[in-house]
Design a protein around this motif. Sequence first.
Motif, PDB file in Angstrom:
ATOM      1  N   UNK A 116      21.561  44.292  -5.615  1.00  0.00           N
ATOM      2  CA  UNK A 116      20.549  43.700  -6.783  1.00  0.00           C
ATOM      3  C   UNK A 116      19.678  42.791  -5.850  1.00  0.00           C
ATOM      4  N   UNK A 117      20.053  42.348  -5.041  1.00  0.00           N
ATOM      5  CA  UNK A 117      19.428  40.911  -4.267  1.00  0.00           C
ATOM      6  C   UNK A 117      18.512  41.792  -3.064  1.00  0.00           C
ATOM      7  N   UNK A 118      18.658  42.381  -2.514  1.00  0.00           N
ATOM      8  CA  UNK A 118      17.767  42.921  -1.085  1.00  0.00           C
ATOM      9  C   UNK A 118      16.015  43.578  -2.071  1.00  0.00           C
ATOM     10  N   UNK A 119      15.225  42.565  -2.311  1.00  0.00           N
ATOM     11  CA  UNK A 119      14.459  43.386  -3.437  1.00  0.00           C
ATOM     12  C   UNK A 119      13.544  43.837  -2.912  1.00  0.00           C
ATOM     13  N   UNK A 120      13.379  44.347  -1.299  1.00  0.00           N
ATOM     14  CA  UNK A 120      12.013  44.713  -0.492  1.00  0.00           C
ATOM     15  C   UNK A 120      12.485  46.397  -0.483  1.00  0.00           C
ATOM     16  N   UNK A 121      14.241  46.757  -0.698  1.00  0.00           N
ATOM     17  CA  UNK A 121      14.737  47.927  -0.851  1.00  0.00           C
ATOM     18  C   UNK A 121      15.230  48.519  -2.174  1.00  0.00           C
ATOM     19  N   UNK A 122      15.174  49.984  -1.568  1.00  0.00           N
ATOM     20  CA  UNK A 122      14.869  50.656  -3.704  1.00  0.00           C
ATOM     21  C   UNK A 122      16.354  50.429  -4.143  1.00  0.00           C
TER      22      UNK A 122
END
Length: 631
Positions: free
Chosen positions: A185-191
Motif C-alpha cells: 500500500x505504501x507505494x502511492x504512485x502505483x495502482x
Amino acid sequence: MKLVLSNRSTRNLSHIAIDFIPLVNLALSALLLVVCVEWIARGSLHDLGTFLTSPVRPGITTLFAIVLSLLALDAVFGRQYQSLLIATPVLLITAFMSHQKQLYLSDPLYPSDLLFGRQILQLMPAMLKAQPWTALAVALGLSAAAASAVFLWRFVRRHSPVLTPKSRILRLALAAPLLTGLGSLMEYSHHSWLRDRLNIIPMMWDQKENYRHNGFLMAFAFNIPMANVSAPEGYSENTIADIVSDRSAFTVNHSTFPDVVMIMSESLWDPTRLSSVQFSRDPMPNIRSRQSGHVFSPEFGGMTANVEFEALTGFSNAFLPYGSIPYQQYIRQPVPSLATFFRAEGYAAIAIHPFQDWFWNRREVYKSFGFEEFRSEETLPAMEKRGMFASDAALTSEIMQALDAAKKPTFLFAVTLQGHGPYEPNRYDQNTVDLSGPLSENAAQALSTYAQGVSEADDNFARLIEWAKNRQRDTVIVLFGDHLPPLGHVYVESGHMPGMVATRRAPLDTMKKEHETPLVLWSSKTGLHNRIGTISPALLPYHVLKTAGFGDPFYTGILGNVQASYSVVDRHMLVEKNGSAVPDWATAPLAIPTVINEYRQLQFDMMFGRQFGRERFFPGFSWVNADQPST
C-alpha cells in the motif's frame, strides 16, 4: 442436565484459551496504542472515532497492521507482550515529534525528517535556552522514561510467558505475508487493488489532509517511498528535443563581469507588517528604501535548505514530492546551479555560512552545485556572536574581505545565521527598537529580540552597499529572506494569523501575508532593480543574471519564459503576472500550462533523468562537468 466434558476436550479448550487470551490482550493494547498515537499527533480526539470506525477510512487497516506487527515482534523475541515495550515508545515519541513540528513549522513529521536529527540536536541548546522550564521538564521526563523502560523490560522478561517454537512459527507464518501485502500500500504512485478495496486514498498533494484522513501511521508510511520521483507525463528524449531554446542566449555575453553577492538572510521579514503592533522606529529603513519586491517562500519558520535549493538552481520544489528535502534526498551527483553558470564564465564560486558544514548536508551539496570553496565554521576565523549565533556584522566583514582579495570576478553566496530562532529574551544587551501592542510579555520579548536582529541585519546591509559603491569592480548585491520567522504566539496575539504557523493552501492574499519576505536586487552600475513584484525563489536566477548582464538558455531562456507568464510557482498555486491565482494546478495534469510543463520536464531531466537537454540548456554545467557522464 449436566454437561460432562472429557479430559481431552478440557485440555483442548485450555490450550485455545491460552493462545486466544494473549491475542485479545494484544489487540486491545494495539487499539489503545493507535488511539494514543492519533490523539498525540492530532492534538485532540476530534474526528478520531470516525477515523477508527468508518469503512471509508484506514483506521481499521492501521489497527490490523499494528496487531500483525506486534505478533511478529513477539515471535522474534520469543515472549508475549515483549513487542509492546518496543512499539509503544517508538510510536508515541514519533507522534509527539509530529505534533511539535506542526506547532512550529505547520507540517507533520515526514520520514525524511529523521535524516537531519543531528541538526535538531545541534540546535537544541538554543531552543532549550529560550525555554528553561521546558528544558527541565524534558530532562526529567526523559530520565523517568529511561528508568521506566529498564524496569519494564526486566519485569516483562521475568514474568511474560515464553512462546513455544511452534507458536513463534505460527505467528510469523500469519503475520509476515499479511504485512507484506499491506506494505504494498505504501507505494502511492502505483495502482493497488488492495488499497482500492480498503478505500484508502493517499493524498500526497495535501499532507495535512493526508495525515488527518489516513492517520499518522498510514500517512507516514505513504511518505517513505517519496525518494522515488516519478517522471512527468510524456518525459522522453523527443519531448526534451521539442523544447525550443533561446538562441540569443548562446551568443557571447557582453557583461562587465561584476562581482555577484547573493545573501540569503535567515528569517528576514518585515515586522511592521504586524498591523496591531507599533514600533518606536522602522527596524529596516535601508532595506525598505531599496526593496525590489518580495520572495514568495515555499516554507515557513524553517526548512531553509528548500528555499536555498530553489534560489541556487532555478528548480522548483513544486515539482518534487510534498515534504521532500532535496539537499537530503536528491542531491547525490552534480546538479546545475548559478555556481556552475558563473564558473563557466570565468568566475570564482564561493559559498559562506558561519555554521558547521554538515548542516543541511551543505558540504556535499555545494560540491555537487559546483562551488569551488565552502567557508564554514570549521574554516572561518573565530567570529563575533550575537546570542548563540555568528553576527551579521562579522559575516559581512568576511564577505567584503573575500571579494577584495579575489583576483577574478566572483560569485559569492552567503547564508546568515544571526536571525535564527528561537528569539529568547536578553539575547542582546540593549534593544534599540521599542514596541507596543496587544501582546503578552513573552510574545513581546520574543518580537523585541527579533526586531533588534532585523535592525542589525539592516545596518549591515547598508554597510555592504556603501562598500560596493566605492569599489572599482562593479558589484551586484542580492538580499532576500528565506522564510517568515518562527514567532509563534506573536502572530496569533497580534491578529496577523489565526494560528502560530502559516497555511499551505489559502487564497492568494492570505498566502502572500504568510509567505512573503523582502527582496533587494541592486547593482553599483545600474542601481536598484525595482518593480520585480513577488516571485518564487526559483525565479531569482533569472533576475540575477539579467542584472549582471548575462544570458543563458535555461536561466534567462526557460526561466524567462516562465516569469513572463507566472511570478509564483507553488505546489498548490500558480500566480500569473497580472496577479491572478491558479489554484490546484498540479492536480489537473491535462491543464498544466505548456511553459510550466517544459520547465518541469527539464528539471526532471537534469535531476533524475538521462540529461537529454544538458548540452542545449546547461552549457555552463557541461563545461564545469566535462568529465561527468550523464546519469
